[in-house]
Design a protein around this motif. Structure first.
Motif, PDB file in Angstrom:
ATOM      1  N   MET A  18       0.505  -1.374  -0.152  1.00  0.00           N
ATOM      2  CA  MET A  18      -0.377   0.249  -0.228  1.00  0.00           C
ATOM      3  C   MET A  18       0.438   1.559  -0.008  1.00  0.00           C
ATOM      4  O   MET A  18       2.038   1.414   0.677  1.00  0.00           O
ATOM      5  CB  MET A  18      -0.353   0.078   1.035  1.00  0.00           C
ATOM      6  N   PHE A  19       0.341   2.524  -0.813  1.00  0.00           N
ATOM      7  CA  PHE A  19       0.823   3.459  -1.098  1.00  0.00           C
ATOM      8  C   PHE A  19       0.445   4.881   0.265  1.00  0.00           C
ATOM      9  O   PHE A  19      -0.793   4.369  -0.242  1.00  0.00           O
ATOM     10  CB  PHE A  19       1.266   3.896  -1.879  1.00  0.00           C
ATOM     11  N   LEU A  20       0.658   5.773   0.768  1.00  0.00           N
ATOM     12  CA  LEU A  20       0.547   7.181   1.014  1.00  0.00           C
ATOM     13  C   LEU A  20       0.940   8.134   0.786  1.00  0.00           C
ATOM     14  O   LEU A  20       1.900   8.516   0.152  1.00  0.00           O
ATOM     15  CB  LEU A  20       1.229   6.770   2.595  1.00  0.00           C
ATOM     16  N   HIS A  21       0.116   9.233   0.233  1.00  0.00           N
ATOM     17  CA  HIS A  21      -0.647  10.412  -0.399  1.00  0.00           C
ATOM     18  C   HIS A  21       0.508  11.446   0.584  1.00  0.00           C
ATOM     19  O   HIS A  21      -0.877  11.414   1.308  1.00  0.00           O
ATOM     20  CB  HIS A  21      -1.174  10.417  -1.507  1.00  0.00           C
ATOM     21  N   ARG A  40      -5.612   8.167   6.628  1.00  0.00           N
ATOM     22  CA  ARG A  40      -5.342   7.833   5.608  1.00  0.00           C
ATOM     23  C   ARG A  40      -4.414   6.330   5.478  1.00  0.00           C
ATOM     24  O   ARG A  40      -4.582   5.185   5.183  1.00  0.00           O
ATOM     25  CB  ARG A  40      -4.225   8.704   4.457  1.00  0.00           C
ATOM     26  N   THR A  41      -3.631   6.241   6.461  1.00  0.00           N
ATOM     27  CA  THR A  41      -2.893   4.674   7.074  1.00  0.00           C
ATOM     28  C   THR A  41      -3.814   3.997   7.044  1.00  0.00           C
ATOM     29  O   THR A  41      -3.993   2.848   6.919  1.00  0.00           O
ATOM     30  CB  THR A  41      -1.729   5.219   8.259  1.00  0.00           C
ATOM     31  N   GLU A  42      -4.587   4.080   8.277  1.00  0.00           N
ATOM     32  CA  GLU A  42      -5.941   3.732   8.819  1.00  0.00           C
ATOM     33  C   GLU A  42      -7.054   3.242   7.969  1.00  0.00           C
ATOM     34  O   GLU A  42      -7.016   1.590   7.634  1.00  0.00           O
ATOM     35  CB  GLU A  42      -6.538   3.666   9.862  1.00  0.00           C
ATOM     36  N   PHE A  43      -7.599   3.985   6.940  1.00  0.00           N
ATOM     37  CA  PHE A  43      -8.266   3.443   5.829  1.00  0.00           C
ATOM     38  C   PHE A  43      -7.229   2.073   5.391  1.00  0.00           C
ATOM     39  O   PHE A  43      -7.774   1.352   4.646  1.00  0.00           O
ATOM     40  CB  PHE A  43      -8.346   4.298   5.092  1.00  0.00           C
ATOM     41  N   ILE A  50      -8.296  -1.469   4.390  1.00  0.00           N
ATOM     42  CA  ILE A  50      -8.689  -2.227   3.008  1.00  0.00           C
ATOM     43  C   ILE A  50      -7.286  -3.631   3.143  1.00  0.00           C
ATOM     44  O   ILE A  50      -7.544  -4.841   2.502  1.00  0.00           O
ATOM     45  CB  ILE A  50      -7.604  -1.858   2.318  1.00  0.00           C
ATOM     46  N   SER A  51      -6.277  -4.140   3.414  1.00  0.00           N
ATOM     47  CA  SER A  51      -5.114  -4.588   3.092  1.00  0.00           C
ATOM     48  C   SER A  51      -5.677  -5.297   4.283  1.00  0.00           C
ATOM     49  O   SER A  51      -5.540  -6.715   3.786  1.00  0.00           O
ATOM     50  CB  SER A  51      -4.013  -3.965   3.442  1.00  0.00           C
ATOM     51  N   ASN A  52      -6.434  -5.257   5.161  1.00  0.00           N
ATOM     52  CA  ASN A  52      -7.041  -6.511   6.032  1.00  0.00           C
ATOM     53  C   ASN A  52      -8.243  -7.046   5.244  1.00  0.00           C
ATOM     54  O   ASN A  52      -8.387  -8.276   6.347  1.00  0.00           O
ATOM     55  CB  ASN A  52      -7.057  -5.704   7.446  1.00  0.00           C
ATOM     56  N   ASN A  53      -8.966  -6.768   4.776  1.00  0.00           N
ATOM     57  CA  ASN A  53      -9.745  -7.642   4.443  1.00  0.00           C
ATOM     58  C   ASN A  53      -9.699  -8.527   2.856  1.00  0.00           C
ATOM     59  O   ASN A  53      -9.096  -8.120   2.345  1.00  0.00           O
ATOM     60  CB  ASN A  53     -10.818  -6.160   3.524  1.00  0.00           C
TER      61      ASN A  53
END
Length: 89
Positions: free
Chosen positions: A1-4, A79-82, A86-89
């Motif tokens: 995952m990436f963070l803007h 954003r990191t929590e979001f 997503i990655s845990n689903n």
């Protein structure tokens, strides 16, 4: 995952060490000294011409980099929590 982080800067989430609020952390002399030394050593990258609201400490290939972002630390944290959700689903 990436963070803007703002502007055209996107980094891998796994490289993030800390997301800090610039206003509350620069009250401390130690934090001010840390950022001053990091700037002198060339570790700081400013993302935009806007006033920075946060700084993000990262490490990639055993090299540290600090980004000054116009986006608040609260927004970046959300954003990191979001992204983690997503990655845990």
């Amino acid at each position: 995952m990436f963070l803007h982080l703002g502007g055209d800067v996107v980094i891998p989430l796994k490289n993030v060490i800390a997301i800090m609020d610039i206003e509350t952390t620069t009250i401390s002399k130690d934090s001010k000294d840390f950022l001053k030394i990091a700037e002198e050593e060339g570790f700081i990258e400013t993302i935009s011409n806007d006033i920075p609201k946060s700084f993000i400490i990262t490490e990639c290939n055993k090299k540290s980099k600090i980004y000054l972002s116009p986006i608040s630390s609260v927004t970046l944290q959300k954003r990191t929590e979001f992204l983690n959700g997503i990655s845990n689903n």
